[in-house]
Design an enzyme around this catalytic site. Structure first.
Site, PDB file in Angstrom:
ATOM      1  N   ASP A 196     -46.839  -9.604   0.260  1.00  0.00           N
ATOM      2  CA  ASP A 196     -45.688  -8.735   0.316  1.00  0.00           C
ATOM      3  C   ASP A 196     -46.124  -7.242   0.207  1.00  0.00           C
ATOM      4  O   ASP A 196     -45.422  -6.491   0.086  1.00  0.00           O
ATOM      5  CB  ASP A 196     -44.641  -8.932  -0.958  1.00  0.00           C
ATOM      6  N   ASP A 217     -44.860 -22.848  -3.205  1.00  0.00           N
ATOM      7  CA  ASP A 217     -43.984 -21.939  -3.493  1.00  0.00           C
ATOM      8  C   ASP A 217     -42.615 -22.508  -3.842  1.00  0.00           C
ATOM      9  O   ASP A 217     -42.115 -23.655  -3.064  1.00  0.00           O
ATOM     10  CB  ASP A 217     -43.655 -20.975  -2.180  1.00  0.00           C
ATOM     11  N   ASP A 273     -40.438 -18.109  -6.410  1.00  0.00           N
ATOM     12  CA  ASP A 273     -39.982 -16.826  -5.641  1.00  0.00           C
ATOM     13  C   ASP A 273     -38.726 -16.213  -6.391  1.00  0.00           C
ATOM     14  O   ASP A 273     -37.709 -16.696  -6.338  1.00  0.00           O
ATOM     15  CB  ASP A 273     -39.661 -17.337  -4.357  1.00  0.00           C
ATOM     16  N   GLU A 307     -42.682 -14.863  -9.663  1.00  0.00           N
ATOM     17  CA  GLU A 307     -42.393 -13.578  -9.092  1.00  0.00           C
ATOM     18  C   GLU A 307     -41.150 -12.810  -9.997  1.00  0.00           C
ATOM     19  O   GLU A 307     -40.185 -13.137  -9.772  1.00  0.00           O
ATOM     20  CB  GLU A 307     -42.325 -13.692  -7.679  1.00  0.00           C
TER      21      GLU A 307
HETATM   22  C1  GLC Z   1     -40.192 -12.935  -2.346  1.00  0.00           C
HETATM   23  C2  GLC Z   1     -41.455 -13.067  -1.229  1.00  0.00           C
HETATM   24  C3  GLC Z   1     -41.031 -12.689  -0.387  1.00  0.00           C
HETATM   25  C4  GLC Z   1     -39.729 -12.968   0.437  1.00  0.00           C
HETATM   26  C5  GLC Z   1     -38.645 -12.716  -0.631  1.00  0.00           C
HETATM   27  C6  GLC Z   1     -37.553 -13.480  -0.499  1.00  0.00           C
HETATM   28  O1  GLC Z   1     -40.316 -11.774  -2.776  1.00  0.00           O
HETATM   29  O2  GLC Z   1     -42.490 -12.814  -1.798  1.00  0.00           O
HETATM   30  O3  GLC Z   1     -41.889 -12.666   0.748  1.00  0.00           O
HETATM   31  O4  GLC Z   1     -39.569 -12.268   1.440  1.00  0.00           O
HETATM   32  O5  GLC Z   1     -38.947 -13.180  -1.880  1.00  0.00           O
HETATM   33  O6  GLC Z   1     -37.383 -14.860  -0.435  1.00  0.00           O
END
Ligand code: GLC
Ligand code: CA
Length: 562
Positions: free
Chosen positions: A332, A98, A201, A259
């Protein structure tokens, strides 16, 4: 679209804290993952993404990183990580970490130095603005986890710093070239260690509107506005992303999957086209169906029709521009089977049907740990049993709008991110075989019935169904159609029937599922005079004769059509 080495693979996300605990401290770890690599290989997994294992105070379960160059002792050591990469390689499994660079932890040395000297170089690594007690904050954005995005800079009464997420996750200032250099150095350091790539992320958040002092119309009674609104106006994120890609990923041919919520169709090529800054992005459109700006208490259950239309819309928008990744859940989200299959219909067959409808779409199937077992949402006995920051915020929100504790718990239990984070259910022994100690988060009591040991090698199990889907995806006879065939929805007007063709050069493949709890017969005229051979079936008898397809309740079938 150019073909890439990873298109035909099946990917799998591990949430390390909850996968397998090798030393009995109740926390999953890297040696635990290594010990399960053979099983993942056996399932057919070739890309493995690990949620963060870097040093972290765990305010947001590792998404708050205090040292990018080391592994948190709870998860193991750097040597363990190297070993995981090497052991993965031996088994044809590429390891993806990640990459959390919108923010770091407030315990990262950069932030500590910024607090010591906000006007020095590290002050520039963050978004710090002057503010005095009694004054209005610099803007009215609401943190994704609730409350203002501004908090007092520790040690300074006249300064505030920005955090779009938790207050222990200060946002990094991407406008500062020196910060960007540090990030690129770190990314290359990992890629040089043999890492295949990154899941990236929350990356859209790195570009903010400038100046930061612009308010947006409030979207709730608290007078604040979600940062999602500001992101619509922010310009230039692609330039930043391309710079990052040039300096890091492209040189290494790394696999990157971002993401990225709310992409616009016209921007898709710049993200995942042949010259795009990422390899792929997740299709999250289904995860926000019925989302309400008011919060979870105001969210309606997802209807199968909504699921189907959303999936089809995305498949059509993406077309041949790039290659998306398809999911039904992740760390999530609540469990896909609990979200997309109506209550009362969550049978083994229905779970396979949903899995198949998602898996057979054009794009990279990205499984989440436990999905292959049909793991469901957890019945949390109290709010204390839930760890997740965002769930706790939503719980308070429920109480604030007048729900009682029981109602609030019910809402939160349905949507909590912890549904995806309860420990993996390995067997029906104590703690589902996850740990010999006390698990950091409760094990879903369903482990007695739903667990890996009872499904691996058992004909008819959900696990074996996933295994055969993965095998089909790699089968020379069908691979090209399954990996690259165009998705063409059919029977769109048939309520609760989800059906599509994958049109390939060698054949057409028809994927069809019946979300109704009664049998259905549908007509697809073009099947007349063609042979339909069953490639996968979630159970029951099905027939495709003379253009008519008969399906039992909750039946899902994949046909080869020639
Ligand atoms: C992304 C991650 C999540 C996290 C957020 C902040 O959405 O998947 O788990 O809380 O970023 O890093
Ligand atoms: Ca452990």
């Amino acid at each position: 679209m150019k073909k890439q080495w990873w298109h035909g693979k099946t990917a799998y996300q591990i949430y390390p804290k909850s996968f397998y605990d090798s030393n009995g401290d109740g926390i999953g770890d890297i040696p635990g993952i290594i010990s399960k690599l053979d099983e993942l290989q056996e399932l057919g997994i070739e890309i493995l993404w690990l949620s963060p294992v870097y040093c972290s105070p765990m305010a947001d379960q590792g998404y708050d990183i205090s040292d990018y160059y080391n592994i948190d002792p709870r998860f193991g050591t750097l040597e363990d990580m190297d070993r995981l990469i090497a052991e993965g390689k031996k088994r044809g499994i590429s390891i993806v970490m990640d990459l959390v660079v919108n923010h770091c932890s407030d315990e990262h040395e950069w932030f500590k130095k910024a607090c010591e000297d906000p006007y020095g170089p590290y002050g520039q690594f963050f978004h710090i603005l002057p503010w005095h007690e009694g004054e209005k904050l610099p803007n009215n954005w609401r943190s994704y986890f609730g409350g203002s995005v501004w908090d007092k800079l520790p040690g300074h009464d006249d300064l505030v710093y920005l955090h779009l997420f938790h207050k222990k996750q200060p946002d990094l200032n991407w406008e500062n070239p020196a910060l960007r250099e540090e990030i690129y150095k770190m990314i290359n350091w990992w890629l040089d260690r043999g890492l295949a790539g990154f899941r990236i992320d929350a990356i859209i958040n790195i570009k903010k509107t400038t100046p930061l002092t612009i308010d947006y119309p409030a979207d709730r009674a608290d007078g604040l506005c979600s940062p999602g609104r500001m992101l619509q106006d922010a310009v230039g994120v692609v330039d930043l992303l391309n710079e990052m890609a040039d300096r890091t990923f492209r040189k290494h041919q790394a696999f990157t999957i971002a993401e990225l919520f709310n992409w616009r169709k016209e921007d898709l090529a710049s993200y995942i086209g042949d010259e795009g800054c990422f390899s792929s992005i997740f299709d999250f459109a289904e995860t926000v169906i019925n989302a309400s700006p008011n919060g979870w208490y105001d969210q309606k259950p997802v209807e199968p029709e909504q699921y189907k239309q959303t999936v089809f819309d995305v498949q059509k928008s993406v077309g041949d521009v790039g290659y998306m990744a398809n999911i039904i859940e992740n760390h999530d989200e609540s469990r896909g089977v609990s979200r997309y299959i109506p209550e009362g219909e969550r049978s083994t067959e229905a779970k396979k049907m949903l899995g198949g409808l998602s898996f057979m779409l054009r794009g990279l199937p990205f499984l989440y740990q436990g999905q292959e077992l049909g793991m469901e949402n957890c019945a949390f006995p109290s709010i204390e049993a839930i760890d997740d920051v965002s769930s706790r915020d939503e719980y308070q929100r429920c109480l604030k709008v007048g729900l009682n504790e029981e109602e609030a718990l019910k809402v939160v239990s349905h949507y909590s991110r912890d549904n995806g984070r309860t420990p993996f259910q390995w067997n029906d022994e104590k703690n589902g075989g996850f740990t010999t100690g006390t698990p950091w988060l409760m094990v879903n009591p369903q482990y007695k019935e739903i667990n890996a040991a009872s499904q691996i090698g058992k004909e008819g199990s959900i696990y074996e169904f996933y295994k055969s889907m993965i095998a089909l995806r790699r089968d020379d006879r069908y691979e090209d159609t399954i990996v690259y065939g165009v998705t063409e929805p059919v029977l769109e007007d048939q309520k609760d029937i989800m059906a599509y063709f994958r049109r390939g050069e060698k054949q057409d493949i028809l994927v069809i599922g019946n979300f109704r709890d009664e049998a259905a017969e549908v007509e697809i005229p073009e099947l007349k005079g063609k042979t339909c051979q069953v490639l996968l079936n979630n159970g029951g008898t099905c027939m495709a004769v003379d253009g008519k397809v008969k399906l039992e309740a909750l039946q899902g079938v994949v046909f080869e059509v020639k």
